[in-house]
Motif scaffolding. Structure first.
Motif, short mmCIF file in Angstrom:
data_model
loop_
_atom_site.label_atom_id
_atom_site.label_comp_id
_atom_site.label_asym_id
_atom_site.label_seq_id
_atom_site.Cartn_x
_atom_site.Cartn_y
_atom_site.Cartn_z
N ASN A 15 0.66 -1.20 -0.03
CA ASN A 15 0.12 0.02 -0.19
C ASN A 15 0.90 1.25 0.13
N LEU A 18 2.53 1.78 -3.54
CA LEU A 18 1.69 2.00 -4.60
C LEU A 18 1.19 3.59 -4.48
N ARG A 19 1.09 3.93 -3.01
CA ARG A 19 0.85 5.33 -2.90
C ARG A 19 1.94 6.39 -3.46
N SER A 22 1.70 5.46 -7.61
CA SER A 22 0.46 5.37 -8.38
C SER A 22 0.57 6.31 -9.52
N GLY A 23 -0.12 5.98 -10.58
CA GLY A 23 -0.27 6.77 -11.89
C GLY A 23 0.51 6.23 -12.83
N LYS A 24 0.08 6.70 -14.10
CA LYS A 24 0.74 6.22 -15.33
C LYS A 24 2.32 6.62 -15.62
#
Length: 120
Positions: A15, A18-19, A22-24
């Protein structure tokens, strides 16, 4: 509640990771900075399809998350580059296995995407 959901609650390492990524575009920024500092224009050329607004925003987020450092050389004309911090370097190294997986499975993944696009 399963053991996995307990492990991956708010304190889960996945978690937290990913925080940050995150995003492309953030994983690509980390990927390209792993070889050394880059200026904004160089990053923009390396990441086709990203808009100026989004790239600037993503760089600011990564700087705020302390995974990259913005170096302003206080020169005229302005010269700024971006480099990974030690935390960012460790994160960039952690995403390299994902890059390897993508390379190893590129053919199969391309086929999956083609099938999915045909259904849409």
């Amino acid at each position: 509640m399963t053991k996995n959901s307990e492990i991956c609650g708010t304190g889960c390492g996945l978690n937290a990771t990913l925080r940050i990524i995150s995003g492309k575009w953030k994983p690509l920024v980390l990927f390209f900075l792993r070889d050394g500092p880059k200026r904004y224009g160089e990053l923009k050329r390396l990441i086709p399809g990203v808009s100026d607004k989004v790239l600037i925003q993503q760089l600011k987020y990564l700087e705020a998350d302390q995974v990259l450092a913005r170096n302003d050389y206080k020169e005229v004309p302005p010269r700024v580059d971006y480099a990974l911090t030690p935390l960012g370097r460790s994160l960039a190294e952690a995403i390299m296995p994902l890059c390897a997986w993508g390379t190893e499975n590129a053919g199969q993944v391309a086929g999956i995407f083609a099938e999915r696009d045909a259904l849409a």
